[in-house]
Design a protein around this motif. Structure first.
Motif, PDB file in Angstrom:
ATOM      1  N   HIS A 159       2.938   3.002  10.416  1.00 58.10           N
ATOM      2  CA  HIS A 159       3.099   2.975   8.966  1.00 58.10           C
ATOM      3  C   HIS A 159       2.864   1.566   8.414  1.00 58.10           C
TER       4      HIS A 159
ATOM      5  N   LEU B   1       8.533  11.362   8.322  1.00 60.03           N
ATOM      6  CA  LEU B   1       7.644  10.745   9.296  1.00 60.03           C
ATOM      7  C   LEU B   1       8.036  11.081  10.735  1.00 60.03           C
TER       8      LEU B   1
ATOM      9  N   GLN C 185       3.952   8.318  13.322  1.00 65.14           N
ATOM     10  CA  GLN C 185       3.659   7.814  11.981  1.00 65.14           C
ATOM     11  C   GLN C 185       4.473   6.570  11.651  1.00 65.14           C
ATOM     12  N   ILE C 186       5.701   6.511  12.157  1.00 65.79           N
ATOM     13  CA  ILE C 186       6.542   5.334  11.940  1.00 65.79           C
ATOM     14  C   ILE C 186       5.886   4.101  12.556  1.00 65.79           C
TER      15      ILE C 186
END
Length: 404
Positions: free
Chosen positions: A328, A320, A324-325
Motif C-alpha cells: 500500500h 485490505l 495489499q497492506i
C-alpha cells in the motif's frame, strides 16, 4: 541516532506474547532488553506459527526484535547470582508467569526491591496478582471472553467470536508498555522509587472497549453483537461488499458526517429527512439506513462507490489483505513495513513516529544463547567463569545452541 530510551535497561523473564511485546515496544525506541530463556526450554514463540525460509519462526523474529538473548537457568544457585547482577543494574523487570512463581523461586518483589530499590516490575498474569481468580489459569481467548470483546463480536443470531489476532495478549503488551513508562516517569520525578505494575490480561481490553460498561450502567443499554453493523448501531456504518467483490467498511462518527454519508447514497431527500437530524434520532431508524447503504453499495463497483463517497467527503474504506497492506502506497510512505539487511522477513516497523528520535529496527529475533557471553562479560564475568557456567548447564551460549 540515539533512541529516546537508550539508557533504559530491561530484564525480560516473560514468554509468549503479552510480557515480551511490552518490552519489544520499548526496544524499538532504544531500550536495552535482555531476554532470559531457560536452557533447553526456549520461548515457545520460536516454534509457534509459520516458519521463515531460514527456519526461524516469524513470530519470534518480531517479538524478540532488538533484544539480547541470554540463555540462563535463573532458578539455579549460580543462575540466581547472575540474575541478581542483572537486576542490580537494570531499570525494569518484565514477567508474565502465574502469580506466585517468582515468590516460590525466592525472588518476589520484596527480594527484587532489596536488590534494586529503583526497579519497576511489570507483572502480567491472567487475572491479576490478587482476587478470587488469582490462581485460575488463563489464555488470551479467556481474557477476550471476560472483557466482553467476544460477546460483542459476531452476528446477533450466531455465536460469539474471537478476532483474527491475539487481541488480549497484544493489547496487554501495549498497556504494559504504557504502565512501565508511567511508573518510570513517577520514579524520575521522585514521587516513588521502584514499584510493581500489576496487569491482568483481560484488563487492557476491558479498558479499551471502554463504552460497554458506561452504556449499561449509565444508559441502561447492554450492547450486543450485531454482525456487519455496530453493536449499538448509534451511527450509520457497517461492512458491505461491492458488485465487483470488494469488501468496504463505512462509518460516520457525527451527525454531520452521517448526513454526508446519507447524501452520497440517497441524495438530499434522505440526508435532510428530519428523522436524521441527530445521531440520537437516527439511531431509531438504523435498519433503514443500513439497508439503504447496502442496496447502494452492492449494486456498484468499488471505483464508483469510492468516487461518489469522496465527492461527498464520506468514508468507504476497502478491507485490505496482508498482501495489499505490504504494497500500500500510504503504508510504504510512512515506513510502517520494515526489514533488516540480509533477512527477507519484513515486520511492522516502530510506531508511533517521532520527529526527532524515531524508533529503529536494529535486528530480528536472535538464536538461543546468542548474547549470553556478551551479557555476562558486561556483568564482569571472564572467559573462564563463562566456560564453567556453560559446563554446569547454568547458561546456554550460541555455540552450544549451534551444536544441538
Amino acid at each position: 541516532m540515539v533512541g529516546p530510551l537508550e539508557n533504559l535497561r530491561i530484564v525480560e523473564l516473560g514468554h509468549v506474547i503479552a510480557g515480551p511485546l511490552a518490552a519489544s515496544l520499548l526496544s524499538d525506541f532504544g531500550a536495552k532488553v535482555v531476554k532470559v530463556e531457560t536452557p533447553g526450554r526456549p520461548d515457545m514463540m520460536r516454534d509457534l506459527g509459520p516458519v521463515a525460509i531460514d527456519g526461524v519462526g516469524v513470530w519470534w523474529k518480531t517479538l524478540a526484535r532488538n533484544k539480547q538473548i541470554l540463555g540462563l537457568d535463573w532458578k539455579s544457585e549460580e543462575g540466581l547470582k547472575v540474575l541478581r547482577k542483572l537486576v542490580e543494574c537494570s531499570d525494569v523487570l518484565v514477567e508474565n508467569f502465574r502469580p506466585g512463581v517468582l515468590e516460590r523461586a525466592g525472588i518476589g518483589p520484596e527480594v527484587l526491591h532489596g536488590w534494586n530499590p529503583d526497579l519497576v516490575i511489570l507483572r502480567v498474569s491472567g487475572y491479576g496478582q490478587d482476587g478470587p481468580m488469582r490462581d485460575t489459569p488463563a489464555f488470551g481467548r479467556a481474557a477476550e471472553a471476560m472483557s466482553g470483546l467476544a460477546h460483542l463480536t459476531g452476528f446477533a443470531d450466531g455465536s460469539p467470536m474471537h478476532p483474527g489476532f491475539p487481541a488480549a495478549d497484544s493489547t496487554t503488551g501495549l498497556m504494559g508498555a504504557l504502565g512501565l513508562m508511567i511508573a518510570l516517569y513517577a520514579r524520575e520525578r521522585g514521587v516513588v522509587r521502584g514499584q510493581v505494575v500489576d496487569l491482568a490480561v483481560f484488563e487492557a481490553l476491558l479498558r479499551l472497549i471502554d463504552y460497554h460498561v458506561p452504556a449499561a450502567t449509565g444508559a441502561g443499554i447492554a450492547p450486543i453483537r450485531n454482525g456487519l453493523r455496530q453493536p449499538m448501531d448509534f451511527a450509520p456504518g457497517g461492512m458491505f461488499r461491492t458488485r465487483d467483490g470488494i469488501w468496504v467498511t463505512v462509518s460516520a462518527g457525527s451527525a454531520e458526517t452521517a448526513r454526508r454519508l446519507l447524501r452520497a447514497v440517497g441524495g438530499d431527500s434522505l440526508a435532510d429527512d428530519p428523522r436524521f437530524a441527530s445521531l440520537h434520532s437516527m439511531s431509531k431508524h438504523m435498519t433503514e439506513v443500513f439497508d439503504t447503504l447496502n442496496a447502494y453499495i452492492t449494486a456498484r463497483d468499488f471505483s464508483e462507490v469510492q468516487v461518489e463517497f469522496e465527492r461527498h467527503d464520506a468514508v468507504a474504506a476497502p478491507v485490505l489483505s496482508v498482501e495489499q497492506i505490504i504494497d500500500h502506497p500510504q503504508i510504504c510512505h510512512r515506513g510502517d513495513i520494515a526489514s533488516v539487511e540480509g533477512d527477507p522477513t519484513h515486520v511492522v516497523g516502530p510506531v508511533p513516529h517521532f520527529s526527532i528520535t524515531p524508533g529503529v529496527l536494529r535486528w530480528l529475533g536472535r538464536p538461543r544463547g546468542a548474547d549470553t557471553a556478551s551479557v555476562l562479560e558486561a556483568l564482569g564475568y571472564d572467559d573462564v567463569q563463562i566456560a564453567d557456567l556453560a559446563r554446569t548447564g547454568c547458561i546456554e551460549t550460541a555455540l552450544e545452541e549451534e551444536r544441538t
